[in-house]
Design an enzyme around this catalytic site. Structure first.
Site, mmCIF file in Angstrom:
data_model
loop_
_atom_site.group_PDB
_atom_site.id
_atom_site.type_symbol
_atom_site.label_atom_id
_atom_site.label_comp_id
_atom_site.label_asym_id
_atom_site.label_seq_id
_atom_site.Cartn_x
_atom_site.Cartn_y
_atom_site.Cartn_z
ATOM 1 N N HIS A 114 50.856 85.910 73.239
ATOM 2 C CA HIS A 114 49.466 86.299 72.985
ATOM 3 C C HIS A 114 48.770 86.462 74.338
ATOM 4 C CE1 HIS A 114 45.266 85.654 71.650
ATOM 5 N NE2 HIS A 114 45.681 85.914 70.429
ATOM 6 N N ASP A 190 52.550 77.073 73.652
ATOM 7 C CA ASP A 190 51.435 77.570 72.837
ATOM 8 C C ASP A 190 51.796 77.314 71.374
ATOM 9 O OD1 ASP A 190 49.744 79.066 71.276
ATOM 10 O OD2 ASP A 190 49.869 80.880 72.502
ATOM 11 N N GLN A 193 50.392 78.732 66.441
ATOM 12 C CA GLN A 193 50.931 79.159 65.139
ATOM 13 C C GLN A 193 51.992 78.215 64.589
ATOM 14 O OE1 GLN A 193 49.418 81.440 63.592
ATOM 15 N NE2 GLN A 193 48.394 82.603 65.195
ATOM 16 N N LYS A 216 42.720 77.083 63.287
ATOM 17 C CA LYS A 216 43.845 77.690 62.565
ATOM 18 C C LYS A 216 44.560 76.657 61.700
ATOM 19 C CE LYS A 216 44.905 80.860 66.409
ATOM 20 N NZ LYS A 216 44.480 82.226 66.081
ATOM 21 N N CYS A 354 46.517 91.076 69.858
ATOM 22 C CA CYS A 354 46.405 90.492 71.204
ATOM 23 C C CYS A 354 47.779 90.291 71.839
ATOM 24 C CB CYS A 354 45.643 89.171 71.191
ATOM 25 S SG CYS A 354 44.017 89.267 70.473
HETATM 26 N N1 PMP Z 1 48.168 81.901 70.923
HETATM 27 C C1 PMP Z 1 48.607 82.380 69.759
HETATM 28 C C2 PMP Z 1 50.080 82.422 69.485
HETATM 29 C C3 PMP Z 1 47.688 82.824 68.814
HETATM 30 O O1 PMP Z 1 48.109 83.322 67.658
HETATM 31 C C4 PMP Z 1 46.302 82.758 69.098
HETATM 32 C C5 PMP Z 1 45.264 83.236 68.116
HETATM 33 N N2 PMP Z 1 45.519 84.495 67.552
HETATM 34 C C6 PMP Z 1 45.911 82.251 70.332
HETATM 35 C C7 PMP Z 1 46.863 81.819 71.207
HETATM 36 C C8 PMP Z 1 44.469 82.138 70.711
HETATM 37 O O2 PMP Z 1 43.841 81.198 69.914
HETATM 38 P P1 PMP Z 1 42.254 81.033 69.990
HETATM 39 O O3 PMP Z 1 41.702 82.283 69.433
HETATM 40 O O4 PMP Z 1 41.974 79.835 69.155
HETATM 41 O O5 PMP Z 1 41.910 80.840 71.406
#
Ligand code: PMP
Length: 394
Positions: A114, A190, A193, A216, A354
């Site tokens: 991401h 990270d 998910q 999440k 993203c």
């Molecule tokens: N890493 C991953 C794998 C994600 O899916 C996301 C959210 N789509 C993020 C980071 C960023 O999370 P946040 O929007 O809570 O900063």
């Protein structure tokens, strides 16, 4: 999927009677106990935390502190420091900015990441830090050999995702951790998910830092977590609430999470996140995982039968979470998402999620449609989704 009492669970989530919510990777819904905890804080004991001694601040401080403990326990942390942030993004930026980099250091990451786990490392270029990438295999699984070939003795930190928010693939963190530590590198994972969807034991995985998002995992928006085995970084913010003493010539900071939470944070949100963790523990993450895995397989098998449809997932159910990316030949992903909403009130994400380097790797400039499942989703919802997709692809 008989293990979870879905009828009971769904009563706790007001929105699931309005829509089919398949956008859980972006943010989850919150159950009534979490919503109630926010209202209760505002109504009954709103006060700042870690300051003063009056009754309200004591209740608020105790609950806010306890929420940190609950989150740490939930991920199996033995020791370390659990910092509340506003998002995974903030957690990773905090790491990148606070780490004691030396010019010539390298960060190794992967093509799965991401942007939140890429841009903070890119920005370190002006501190002499370079970024390397490990590729994935064509079957959408993590390529451990490519990873091992990409790590060098200049690699100070490895930053990888536990599960991809596009392909749903689960990376072999334990093996990665071993390779990292053999090369003297630290490992940041990270877990945005993974923590919401499966049991996670941070000690067994062997990571040094973990970032994930409270919002999440049934928690309030504006909540995230950074866990550090050793609190080696400098705080991102300095100010009130984090000092032992301040004189005209300097300051000493407190130890513990407070060191990293200067200023007034999202107190209600943090307390709400603790309640979300209680909720998940009560359901049992093994059960959540099994339920979501069954739904995921049903979605994938259904989509794979449809004309003009390509699904981008690893084959093994044990290597994937409920994030299902697909494309339909001749239809823009946004068009598919729009039709799912209009035809059947189904909420899915579309676009690059993203993850532009990954879209580039997959050769998908328009991105994908992404259905991402949550514990409150049902087989009936999956079947409605598949029936609607059948009409769209016909
Ligand atoms: N890493 C991953 C794998 C994600 O899916 C996301 C959210 N789509 C993020 C980071 C960023 O999370 P946040 O929007 O809570 O900063």
């Amino acid at each position: 999927t008989e293990d979870l009492d879905l009828t009971g669970i769904r009563k706790d989530f007001p929105l699931v009677s309005e829509v089919v919510y398949f956008d859980n990777a972006a943010t989850s819904l919150s159950p009534e106990p979490v919503i109630q905890s926010l209202v209760e804080f505002e109504r009954n004991y709103r006060a700042n935390v870690g300051r003063g001694i009056h009754r309200l601040t004591q209740i608020a401080s105790q609950r806010y502190w306890h929420a940190h403990e609950k989150v740490a326990e939930f991920i199996g942390a033995k020791g370390g420091v659990t910092v509340f942030t506003k998002s995974s993004t903030e957690s990773i930026n905090m790491m990148a900015q606070g780490f004691a980099w030396k010019s010539g250091d390298r960060v190794l990451t992967t093509v799965l990441e991401h942007h939140a786990n890429l841009l903070p490392w890119y920005r370190l270029k002006d501190r002499g830090v370079a970024v390397d990438f490990a590729d994935i295999r064509d079957d959408y699984t993590f390529d451990l050999a490519a990873f091992e070939a990409a790590i060098t003795d200049r690699t100070r930190l490895v930053a990888i995702t536990h599960t991809s928010n596009v392909l749903g693939v689960i990376t072999p963190v334990q093996e990665v951790a071993k390779i990292c530590h053999d090369h003297g590198a630290l490992l940041l994972v990270d877990m945005a998910q993974s923590v919401p969807h499966m049991p996670v034991d941070i000690m067994a995985l062997g990571c040094d830092f973990a970032a994930f998002s409270g919002h999440k995992m049934l928690g309030p928006t504006g909540t995230g977590v950074l866990w550090m085995k050793e609190p080696v970084i400098e705080p991102l913010l300095l100010g009130g609430g984090i000092v032992e003493s301040v004189t005209r010539s300097g300051y000493t900071l407190v130890e513990g999470y407070q060191r990293y939470e200067a200023g007034t944070g999202n107190i209600a949100g943090g307390i709400g996140l603790g309640v979300a963790v209680d909720y998940l523990i009560r359901l049992g993450m093994e059960r959540v995982r099994r339920h979501e895995q069954a739904l995921t397989t049903r979605v994938i098998d259904g989509l794979k039968k449809m004309p003009r449809t390509t699904v981008y997932v690893p084959d093994s159910p044990d290597r994937r979470v409920g994030v299902i990316s697909f494309t339909v030949e001749g239809l823009h992903p946004h068009e598919v998402a729009q039709r799912l909403d209009e035809m059947a009130d189904i909420m899915v994400r579309s676009g690059h999620h993203c993850c532009m380097p990954l879209m580039d790797r997959l050769g998908l400039p328009n991105g994908t449609v992404r259905a991402s499942l949550g514990l409150y989703n049902t087989i009936d919802e999956v079947d409605l989704f598949l029936a609607t997709m059948e009409e769209i692809t016909r």
